[in-house]
Design a protein around this motif. Structure first.
Motif, PDB file in Angstrom:
ATOM      1  N   VAL A  39       0.854  -1.188   0.000  1.00 53.45           N
ATOM      2  CA  VAL A  39       0.000   0.000   0.000  1.00 53.45           C
ATOM      3  C   VAL A  39       0.887   1.234   0.000  1.00 53.45           C
ATOM      4  CG1 VAL A  39      -1.800   1.298   1.196  1.00 53.45           C
ATOM      5  CG2 VAL A  39      -1.864  -1.202   1.181  1.00 53.45           C
ATOM      6  N   VAL A  40       0.651   2.120  -0.949  1.00 56.08           N
ATOM      7  CA  VAL A  40       1.495   3.298  -1.142  1.00 56.08           C
ATOM      8  C   VAL A  40       0.631   4.534  -1.365  1.00 56.08           C
ATOM      9  CG1 VAL A  40       3.325   1.904  -2.201  1.00 56.08           C
ATOM     10  CG2 VAL A  40       1.598   3.002  -3.672  1.00 56.08           C
ATOM     11  N   SER A  41       1.291   5.667  -1.376  1.00 57.18           N
ATOM     12  CA  SER A  41       0.740   6.886  -1.966  1.00 57.18           C
ATOM     13  C   SER A  41       1.806   7.419  -2.895  1.00 57.18           C
ATOM     14  CB  SER A  41       0.409   7.928  -0.899  1.00 57.18           C
ATOM     15  OG  SER A  41       0.183   9.190  -1.510  1.00 57.18           O
ATOM     16  N   ARG A  42       1.411   7.851  -4.076  1.00 57.34           N
ATOM     17  CA  ARG A  42       2.394   8.407  -5.012  1.00 57.34           C
ATOM     18  C   ARG A  42       2.924   9.749  -4.520  1.00 57.34           C
ATOM     19  NH1 ARG A  42       2.968   5.322  -9.341  1.00 57.34           N
ATOM     20  NH2 ARG A  42       1.240   3.991 -10.042  1.00 57.34           N
ATOM     21  N   ALA A  43       2.261  10.344  -3.552  1.00 56.33           N
ATOM     22  CA  ALA A  43       2.726  11.613  -2.994  1.00 56.33           C
ATOM     23  C   ALA A  43       3.940  11.440  -2.101  1.00 56.33           C
ATOM     24  CB  ALA A  43       1.597  12.276  -2.203  1.00 56.33           C
ATOM     25  N   CYS A  44       4.060  10.289  -1.465  1.00 57.72           N
ATOM     26  CA  CYS A  44       5.012  10.088  -0.376  1.00 57.72           C
ATOM     27  C   CYS A  44       6.376   9.628  -0.887  1.00 57.72           C
ATOM     28  CB  CYS A  44       4.441   9.050   0.596  1.00 57.72           C
ATOM     29  SG  CYS A  44       5.589   8.526   1.883  1.00 57.72           S
ATOM     30  N   PRO A  45       7.461  10.305  -0.506  1.00 64.68           N
ATOM     31  CA  PRO A  45       8.782   9.892  -0.988  1.00 64.68           C
ATOM     32  C   PRO A  45       9.217   8.540  -0.450  1.00 64.68           C
ATOM     33  CG  PRO A  45       9.000  11.596   0.697  1.00 64.68           C
ATOM     34  CD  PRO A  45       7.537  11.502   0.357  1.00 64.68           C
ATOM     35  N   TRP A  46       8.822   8.211   0.770  1.00 61.70           N
ATOM     36  CA  TRP A  46       9.203   6.927   1.352  1.00 61.70           C
ATOM     37  C   TRP A  46       8.498   5.785   0.619  1.00 61.70           C
ATOM     38  CZ3 TRP A  46      12.817   8.966   4.293  1.00 61.70           C
ATOM     39  CH2 TRP A  46      12.591  10.196   4.897  1.00 61.70           C
ATOM     40  N   ALA A  47       7.232   5.980   0.281  1.00 57.60           N
ATOM     41  CA  ALA A  47       6.496   4.975  -0.482  1.00 57.60           C
ATOM     42  C   ALA A  47       6.991   4.908  -1.917  1.00 57.60           C
ATOM     43  CB  ALA A  47       5.001   5.292  -0.454  1.00 57.60           C
ATOM     44  N   ASN A  48       7.391   6.056  -2.468  1.00 57.42           N
ATOM     45  CA  ASN A  48       7.876   6.103  -3.845  1.00 57.42           C
ATOM     46  C   ASN A  48       9.089   5.191  -4.032  1.00 57.42           C
ATOM     47  OD1 ASN A  48       8.553   8.965  -6.077  1.00 57.42           O
ATOM     48  ND2 ASN A  48       8.266   6.805  -6.535  1.00 57.42           N
ATOM     49  N   ARG A  49       9.913   5.073  -2.988  1.00 61.29           N
ATOM     50  CA  ARG A  49      11.051   4.151  -3.050  1.00 61.29           C
ATOM     51  C   ARG A  49      10.579   2.730  -3.359  1.00 61.29           C
ATOM     52  NH1 ARG A  49      14.433   5.061   2.502  1.00 61.29           N
ATOM     53  NH2 ARG A  49      15.018   7.256   2.272  1.00 61.29           N
ATOM     54  N   ALA A  50       9.573   2.294  -2.615  1.00 63.23           N
ATOM     55  CA  ALA A  50       9.084   0.923  -2.787  1.00 63.23           C
ATOM     56  C   ALA A  50       8.461   0.728  -4.162  1.00 63.23           C
ATOM     57  CB  ALA A  50       8.078   0.585  -1.687  1.00 63.23           C
ATOM     58  N   ILE A  51       7.761   1.749  -4.668  1.00 57.39           N
ATOM     59  CA  ILE A  51       7.176   1.661  -6.006  1.00 57.39           C
ATOM     60  C   ILE A  51       8.274   1.463  -7.041  1.00 57.39           C
ATOM     61  CG2 ILE A  51       5.815   2.864  -7.748  1.00 57.39           C
ATOM     62  CD1 ILE A  51       4.491   4.462  -5.483  1.00 57.39           C
ATOM     63  N   ILE A  52       9.346   2.247  -6.928  1.00 51.35           N
ATOM     64  CA  ILE A  52      10.441   2.169  -7.895  1.00 51.35           C
ATOM     65  C   ILE A  52      11.124   0.814  -7.829  1.00 51.35           C
ATOM     66  CG2 ILE A  52      12.728   3.073  -8.462  1.00 51.35           C
ATOM     67  CD1 ILE A  52      11.672   5.853  -7.584  1.00 51.35           C
ATOM     68  N   VAL A  53      11.472   0.360  -6.632  1.00 45.32           N
ATOM     69  CA  VAL A  53      12.183  -0.918  -6.498  1.00 45.32           C
ATOM     70  C   VAL A  53      11.326  -2.077  -6.995  1.00 45.32           C
ATOM     71  CG1 VAL A  53      13.176  -2.535  -4.833  1.00 45.32           C
ATOM     72  CG2 VAL A  53      13.701  -0.091  -4.670  1.00 45.32           C
ATOM     73  N   ARG A  54      10.061  -2.065  -6.667  1.00 43.24           N
ATOM     74  CA  ARG A  54       9.144  -3.109  -7.168  1.00 43.24           C
ATOM     75  C   ARG A  54       9.133  -3.118  -8.687  1.00 43.24           C
ATOM     76  NH1 ARG A  54       3.682  -2.323  -8.423  1.00 43.24           N
ATOM     77  NH2 ARG A  54       2.282  -4.146  -8.307  1.00 43.24           N
ATOM     78  N   ARG A  55       9.130  -1.927  -9.308  1.00 39.70           N
ATOM     79  CA  ARG A  55       9.155  -1.815 -10.770  1.00 39.70           C
ATOM     80  C   ARG A  55      10.459  -2.334 -11.346  1.00 39.70           C
ATOM     81  NH1 ARG A  55       8.100  -0.845 -14.970  1.00 39.70           N
ATOM     82  NH2 ARG A  55       8.424   1.325 -15.575  1.00 39.70           N
ATOM     83  N   LEU A  56      11.579  -1.869 -10.797  1.00 40.00           N
ATOM     84  CA  LEU A  56      12.880  -2.250 -11.337  1.00 40.00           C
ATOM     85  C   LEU A  56      13.101  -3.758 -11.259  1.00 40.00           C
ATOM     86  CD1 LEU A  56      15.195   0.579  -9.925  1.00 40.00           C
ATOM     87  CD2 LEU A  56      14.192   0.426 -12.215  1.00 40.00           C
ATOM     88  N   LEU A  57      12.627  -4.375 -10.183  1.00 32.04           N
ATOM     89  CA  LEU A  57      12.847  -5.803  -9.978  1.00 32.04           C
ATOM     90  C   LEU A  57      11.785  -6.665 -10.650  1.00 32.04           C
ATOM     91  CD1 LEU A  57      13.927  -5.784  -6.220  1.00 32.04           C
ATOM     92  CD2 LEU A  57      15.378  -5.731  -8.264  1.00 32.04           C
TER      93      LEU A  57
END
Length: 335
Positions: A39-57
């Motif tokens: 569960v994320v928010s695209r607004a949040c920088p801490w959550a944005n990390r997880a979104i990026i890593v999930r995408r890259l991997l």
């Protein structure tokens, strides 16, 4: 929830739910496809990390993602973007429900990112620094072919060292400026922030990425603060010695990452600005969201290829985001 000590300095509450999802399942949460929801928010920088890593991997097919709306009340992040305001997998309207399913009467901050165990509806962890490391080191059996090694064994010591300074001085430093309750505390945080940004500029003037010649966890962590700098932190948080666009090395570095698949295609500037300027009414009482800054500069040539390096090492770029996870084109995110 904002905590300011007697000296007026902002202190982040880091009392997280620290259970880990691991290959051996030692905390009771084994790596298992389709069991967990990020569960994320695209607004949040801490959550944005997880979104990026999930995408890259390439973990989109094994860990689903729920996206909370950019604004929230004092109680919780909410699923405003979903039909009827309810997460379609968890069946809840407020993220708080998943926290209280784990800890009845949960009294700490309701934060994102949070990984929820779908069968029980309980939050497993909201320990944002560990979440991304575990995606790299515990979920390796489900990484896509060609996934980059974001936390290589040989570089972990240096990555950890860089990450520690970036966290204290930059990632959290902008918040220490923005939420300072006294002039002296603000000025100390301001000086520390820009001292660190100058150090990063010097480091990145000689090399394309923060550690080694490929993208690592360190780059992910710095990027999510830099990409928000001019839109939010420069004005809203009074980090106004220089805009990102006025720091040539960091601006080129940020543009390099922004145009790398998996980075810029996770960014929604509309969500970012609405969150900070609407939710932080103690800083911005009117709730007015700025119309700027202009965003077209993010797509201009950066020239960082001249420093060498290979973004994904021996791997490959991630494919486009799955249907339903794409952000609006950059031209539609600003005026």
């Amino acid at each position: 929830m904002v905590y300011v000590n007697q000296g007026g300095a902002y202190e982040r509450d880091r009392r997280y739910l620290t259970s880990r999802i691991t290959t051996d399942g030692k905390d009771g949460y084994p790596v298992e496809p389709d069991r967990y929801r990020l569960v994320v928010s695209r607004a949040c920088p801490w959550a944005n990390r997880a979104i990026i890593v999930r995408r890259l991997l390439g973990l989109e097919d094994v860990i689903s993602m729920g996206v909370a709306g950019p604004t929230h009340d004092e109680r919780s992040w909410t699923f405003d973007l979903d039909p009827d305001g309810r997460d379609p997998v968890l069946g809840i309207t407020h993220l708080r429900d998943a926290y209280e399913a784990r800890v009845p009467g949960y009294e700490r901050g309701i934060t994102v990112p949070a990984i929820v165990d779908v069968p029980t509806g309980q939050v497993v962890t909201n320990d944002f620094p560990q979440i991304t490391l575990d995606l790299s080191t515990q979920w390796w059996a489900y990484h896509r072919p060609g996934a980059p090694d974001l936390y290589p064994d040989a570089l972990r010591g240096e990555i950890d060292e860089v990450n520690q300074r970036v966290y204290t001085e930059v990632n959290n430093g902008v918040y220490r400026c923005g939420f300072a309750g006294a002039q002296e505390a603000y000025e100390e945080s301001y000086d520390r922030l820009f001292t660190a940004l100058d150090w990063l500029s010097e480091r990145l003037s000689r090399q394309r990425y923060l550690v080694g010649d490929t993208i690592t966890e360190a780059d992910v962590r710095l990027f999510t603060t830099l990409v928000r700098f001019d839109a939010v932190y420069h004005g809203h948080f009074k980090c106004n010695r220089s805009k990102l666009t006025e720091m040539p090395v960091l601006w080129a570095y940020a543009r390099d990452l922004f145009t790398t698949p998996g980075f810029g295609d996770t960014i929604d500037f509309d969500h970012i600005k609405r969150h900070y300027y609407v939710v932080h009414r103690d800083i911005n009482p009117t709730g007015i969201v700025p119309a700027g800054p202009a965003l077209d500069g993010w797509l201009t040539p950066h020239g960082r290829e001249e420093l060498g390096g290979r973004p994904f090492g021996d791997g490959t770029p991630p494919p486009p985001p799955p249907a339903g996870e794409a952000v609006p084109p950059l031209a539609e995110q600003g005026r």
